[in-house]
Scaffold this motif. Structure first.
Motif, PDB file in Angstrom:
ATOM      1  N   LEU A 143       4.997  -4.505   4.914  1.00 22.49           N
ATOM      2  CA  LEU A 143       5.311  -3.209   4.321  1.00 22.49           C
ATOM      3  C   LEU A 143       4.057  -2.387   4.058  1.00 22.49           C
ATOM      4  O   LEU A 143       4.133  -1.162   3.938  1.00 22.49           O
ATOM      5  CB  LEU A 143       6.089  -3.411   3.012  1.00 22.49           C
ATOM      6  CG  LEU A 143       7.526  -3.899   3.165  1.00 22.49           C
ATOM      7  CD1 LEU A 143       8.140  -4.214   1.807  1.00 22.49           C
ATOM      8  CD2 LEU A 143       8.374  -2.875   3.902  1.00 22.49           C
ATOM      9  N   SER A 144       2.905  -3.061   3.944  1.00 26.95           N
ATOM     10  CA  SER A 144       1.644  -2.346   3.754  1.00 26.95           C
ATOM     11  C   SER A 144       1.093  -1.832   5.074  1.00 26.95           C
ATOM     12  O   SER A 144       0.493  -0.757   5.138  1.00 26.95           O
ATOM     13  CB  SER A 144       0.602  -3.264   3.088  1.00 26.95           C
ATOM     14  OG  SER A 144       0.974  -3.593   1.768  1.00 26.95           O
ATOM     15  N   GLY A 145       1.288  -2.606   6.127  1.00 29.95           N
ATOM     16  CA  GLY A 145       0.714  -2.254   7.413  1.00 29.95           C
ATOM     17  C   GLY A 145       1.553  -1.318   8.253  1.00 29.95           C
ATOM     18  O   GLY A 145       1.051  -0.746   9.228  1.00 29.95           O
TER      19      GLY A 145
ATOM     20  N   LEU B 268      -5.062   1.769   8.748  1.00 32.06           N
ATOM     21  CA  LEU B 268      -3.922   1.055   9.327  1.00 32.06           C
ATOM     22  C   LEU B 268      -3.247   1.891  10.412  1.00 32.06           C
ATOM     23  O   LEU B 268      -2.864   1.387  11.469  1.00 32.06           O
ATOM     24  CB  LEU B 268      -2.918   0.702   8.231  1.00 32.06           C
ATOM     25  CG  LEU B 268      -3.377  -0.361   7.235  1.00 32.06           C
ATOM     26  CD1 LEU B 268      -2.419  -0.456   6.066  1.00 32.06           C
ATOM     27  CD2 LEU B 268      -3.513  -1.717   7.911  1.00 32.06           C
ATOM     28  N   LYS B 269      -3.114   3.184  10.148  1.00 30.77           N
ATOM     29  CA  LYS B 269      -2.484   4.070  11.132  1.00 30.77           C
ATOM     30  C   LYS B 269      -3.294   4.099  12.414  1.00 30.77           C
ATOM     31  O   LYS B 269      -2.761   4.041  13.520  1.00 30.77           O
ATOM     32  CB  LYS B 269      -2.363   5.493  10.554  1.00 30.77           C
ATOM     33  CG  LYS B 269      -1.679   6.472  11.483  1.00 30.77           C
ATOM     34  CD  LYS B 269      -1.554   7.840  10.808  1.00 30.77           C
ATOM     35  CE  LYS B 269      -0.869   8.835  11.731  1.00 30.77           C
ATOM     36  NZ  LYS B 269      -0.755  10.178  11.091  1.00 30.77           N
ATOM     37  N   ASN B 270      -4.628   4.176  12.280  1.00 28.53           N
ATOM     38  CA  ASN B 270      -5.506   4.213  13.443  1.00 28.53           C
ATOM     39  C   ASN B 270      -5.443   2.895  14.232  1.00 28.53           C
ATOM     40  O   ASN B 270      -5.386   2.885  15.456  1.00 28.53           O
ATOM     41  CB  ASN B 270      -6.941   4.473  12.984  1.00 28.53           C
ATOM     42  CG  ASN B 270      -7.894   4.649  14.155  1.00 28.53           C
ATOM     43  OD1 ASN B 270      -7.743   5.564  14.947  1.00 28.53           O
ATOM     44  ND2 ASN B 270      -8.874   3.769  14.253  1.00 28.53           N
ATOM     45  N   THR B 271      -5.400   1.771  13.498  1.00 26.48           N
ATOM     46  CA  THR B 271      -5.386   0.463  14.149  1.00 26.48           C
ATOM     47  C   THR B 271      -4.069   0.179  14.848  1.00 26.48           C
ATOM     48  O   THR B 271      -4.020  -0.357  15.947  1.00 26.48           O
ATOM     49  CB  THR B 271      -5.660  -0.652  13.110  1.00 26.48           C
ATOM     50  OG1 THR B 271      -6.935  -0.418  12.517  1.00 26.48           O
ATOM     51  CG2 THR B 271      -5.654  -2.023  13.765  1.00 26.48           C
ATOM     52  N   LEU B 272      -2.960   0.570  14.168  1.00 25.69           N
ATOM     53  CA  LEU B 272      -1.630   0.270  14.709  1.00 25.69           C
ATOM     54  C   LEU B 272      -1.160   1.324  15.699  1.00 25.69           C
ATOM     55  O   LEU B 272      -0.094   1.197  16.284  1.00 25.69           O
ATOM     56  CB  LEU B 272      -0.624   0.152  13.558  1.00 25.69           C
ATOM     57  CG  LEU B 272      -0.930  -0.972  12.554  1.00 25.69           C
ATOM     58  CD1 LEU B 272       0.024  -0.905  11.381  1.00 25.69           C
ATOM     59  CD2 LEU B 272      -0.826  -2.320  13.236  1.00 25.69           C
ATOM     60  N   GLY B 273      -1.907   2.417  15.806  1.00 23.48           N
ATOM     61  CA  GLY B 273      -1.563   3.442  16.775  1.00 23.48           C
ATOM     62  C   GLY B 273      -0.332   4.218  16.419  1.00 23.48           C
ATOM     63  O   GLY B 273       0.419   4.655  17.273  1.00 23.48           O
ATOM     64  N   GLN B 274      -0.068   4.412  15.075  1.00 26.95           N
ATOM     65  CA  GLN B 274       1.129   5.148  14.651  1.00 26.95           C
ATOM     66  C   GLN B 274       0.772   6.588  14.338  1.00 26.95           C
ATOM     67  O   GLN B 274      -0.303   6.869  13.881  1.00 26.95           O
ATOM     68  CB  GLN B 274       1.725   4.499  13.404  1.00 26.95           C
ATOM     69  CG  GLN B 274       2.228   3.095  13.673  1.00 26.95           C
ATOM     70  CD  GLN B 274       2.751   2.475  12.408  1.00 26.95           C
ATOM     71  OE1 GLN B 274       3.394   3.136  11.591  1.00 26.95           O
ATOM     72  NE2 GLN B 274       2.486   1.223  12.222  1.00 26.95           N
TER      73      GLN B 274
ATOM     74  N   LEU C 109       0.283  -6.326  13.110  1.00 23.09           N
ATOM     75  CA  LEU C 109       0.317  -6.481  11.659  1.00 23.09           C
ATOM     76  C   LEU C 109      -0.400  -7.772  11.265  1.00 23.09           C
ATOM     77  O   LEU C 109      -0.295  -8.781  11.960  1.00 23.09           O
ATOM     78  CB  LEU C 109       1.770  -6.534  11.166  1.00 23.09           C
ATOM     79  CG  LEU C 109       2.583  -5.250  11.329  1.00 23.09           C
ATOM     80  CD1 LEU C 109       4.062  -5.536  11.121  1.00 23.09           C
ATOM     81  CD2 LEU C 109       2.097  -4.191  10.347  1.00 23.09           C
ATOM     82  N   PRO C 110      -1.159  -7.771  10.159  1.00 21.08           N
ATOM     83  CA  PRO C 110      -1.873  -8.985   9.744  1.00 21.08           C
ATOM     84  C   PRO C 110      -0.909 -10.120   9.445  1.00 21.08           C
ATOM     85  O   PRO C 110       0.078  -9.950   8.730  1.00 21.08           O
ATOM     86  CB  PRO C 110      -2.629  -8.546   8.479  1.00 21.08           C
ATOM     87  CG  PRO C 110      -1.881  -7.341   7.990  1.00 21.08           C
ATOM     88  CD  PRO C 110      -1.367  -6.659   9.222  1.00 21.08           C
ATOM     89  N   GLY C 111      -1.182 -11.293  10.026  1.00 25.72           N
ATOM     90  CA  GLY C 111      -0.353 -12.465   9.765  1.00 25.72           C
ATOM     91  C   GLY C 111       0.859 -12.606  10.654  1.00 25.72           C
ATOM     92  O   GLY C 111       1.601 -13.581  10.538  1.00 25.72           O
ATOM     93  N   VAL C 112       1.082 -11.639  11.544  1.00 17.69           N
ATOM     94  CA  VAL C 112       2.252 -11.676  12.422  1.00 17.69           C
ATOM     95  C   VAL C 112       1.820 -12.021  13.846  1.00 17.69           C
ATOM     96  O   VAL C 112       1.177 -11.219  14.527  1.00 17.69           O
ATOM     97  CB  VAL C 112       3.009 -10.332  12.428  1.00 17.69           C
ATOM     98  CG1 VAL C 112       4.193 -10.395  13.393  1.00 17.69           C
ATOM     99  CG2 VAL C 112       3.490  -9.996  11.028  1.00 17.69           C
TER     100      VAL C 112
ATOM    101  N   ILE D  20       0.826  -1.206   0.000  1.00 21.31           N
ATOM    102  CA  ILE D  20       0.000   0.000   0.000  1.00 21.31           C
ATOM    103  C   ILE D  20       0.861   1.258   0.000  1.00 21.31           C
ATOM    104  O   ILE D  20       0.509   2.261  -0.607  1.00 21.31           O
ATOM    105  CB  ILE D  20      -0.929   0.007   1.227  1.00 21.31           C
ATOM    106  CG1 ILE D  20      -1.809  -1.246   1.230  1.00 21.31           C
ATOM    107  CG2 ILE D  20      -1.803   1.251   1.233  1.00 21.31           C
ATOM    108  CD1 ILE D  20      -2.674  -1.422   0.013  1.00 21.31           C
ATOM    109  N   SER D  21       2.010   1.202   0.650  1.00 16.81           N
ATOM    110  CA  SER D  21       2.899   2.359   0.707  1.00 16.81           C
ATOM    111  C   SER D  21       3.380   2.778  -0.672  1.00 16.81           C
ATOM    112  O   SER D  21       3.577   3.965  -0.939  1.00 16.81           O
ATOM    113  CB  SER D  21       4.095   2.052   1.616  1.00 16.81           C
ATOM    114  OG  SER D  21       4.682   0.814   1.274  1.00 16.81           O
TER     115      SER D  21
END
Length: 202
Positions: A90-92, A196-202, A113-116, A32-33
C-alpha cells in the motif's frame, strides 16, 4: 477491537505514528499513502485502524479511509502476505493502481514492489482477482498533501531514506531513488511518493 481513532498527531516518522487520544498515546504504523494526507505534528487526525494480535506483540495499523483498510485486510488473507508486506504494498502503489495491476495480471509491475517476488505477485493476482470485485476503490490517495514546516534538505532526505529502507529497499537503492527527485519536494512523504512513482513507472 479498536476500529477508529481521532486525536492529535504527536509524532510522525514513516511508517510510525503516535496519536494522542484524550491523553492516551496510541502507536500505529501506516502506509506512506496515509501519512501523505495527514496534517503536520500537532494537528488532528482521524484514522481507521486494524489491530493485529500475535503471541509476542499487538500492532495497530492506521489508514486514511475505510476502503484502504479493507484492502489491507484483504491483502493479509492472501497466503504468504502478512501485515508488513501488505503495508509495503500500500506504500509502494496506490490502491487504484494495485487493483489495475491485479485485473491486468501485471506481474512485472507488482514485482517492483519491495518484498514481492514473481511467485508472490502471481499469488496476489490469483487470490485477489475475485476479492477485488467487491472492493470499492477510493479516490486517489496522493492528493492534498499538507506541507510540513520547512526543514533542512539533509534531515528530510534522511527521514525519507529511512522510510524506504523500512519498506524493504536496500540503503544504496533508497539513496539512488531519492537523489533523482531530491530537488522536487520539501517533505519526506512527498519525496517518498515521487521516488516510488519514478521507480515503479506510475
Amino acid at each position: 477491537m479498536i476500529g477508529r481513532l481521532k486525536g492529535i498527531i504527536l509524532e510522525k516518522q514513516a511508517p510510525d505514528l503516535l496519536i494522542d487520544v484524550n491523553g492516551v498515546g496510541y502507536e500505529l504504523q501506516a502506509p506512506i499513502s496515509t501519512l501523505a494526507v495527514l496534517g503536520r505534528t500537532g494537528s488532528e487526525a482521524v484514522l481507521y485502524t486494524h489491530l493485529a494480535i500475535r503471541e509476542d506483540a499487538h500492532q495497530l495499523y492506521g489508514f486514511s479511509d475505510k476502503a484502504q483498510r479493507t484492502l489491507f485486510r484483504t491483502l493479509i488473507k492472501v497466503s504468504g502476505v502478512g501485515p508488513k508486506l501488505a503495508l509495503a504494498i500500500l506504500s509502494g502503489m496506490d490502491a487504484n493502481a494495485f487493483a489495475l495491476c491485479v485485473h491486468n495480471e501485471d506481474v512485472t509491475a507488482l514485482t517492483k514492489l519491495p518484498g514481492v517476488g514473481k511467485k508472490t505477485a502471481e499469488r496476489l493476482i490469483v487470490e485477489m482477482r475475485d476479492r477485488l470485485t467487491e472492493w470499492q476503490a477510493p479516490a486517489p490517495l496522493w492528493a492534498a498533501v499538507d506541507q510540513a514546516e520547512k526543514a533542512s534538505l539533509d534531515a528530510v532526505l534522511r527521514e525519507a531514506e529511512a522510510a524506504l529502507i523500512a519498506l524493504g529497499y536496500k540503503p544504496q537503492d533508497a539513496a539512488k531513488m531519492l537523489n533523482k527527485v531530491s530537488s522536487q519536494a520539501d517533505t519526506p512523504e512527498e519525496l517518498i511518493r515521487l521516488a516510488l512513482k519514478n521507480t515503479l513507472g506510475q
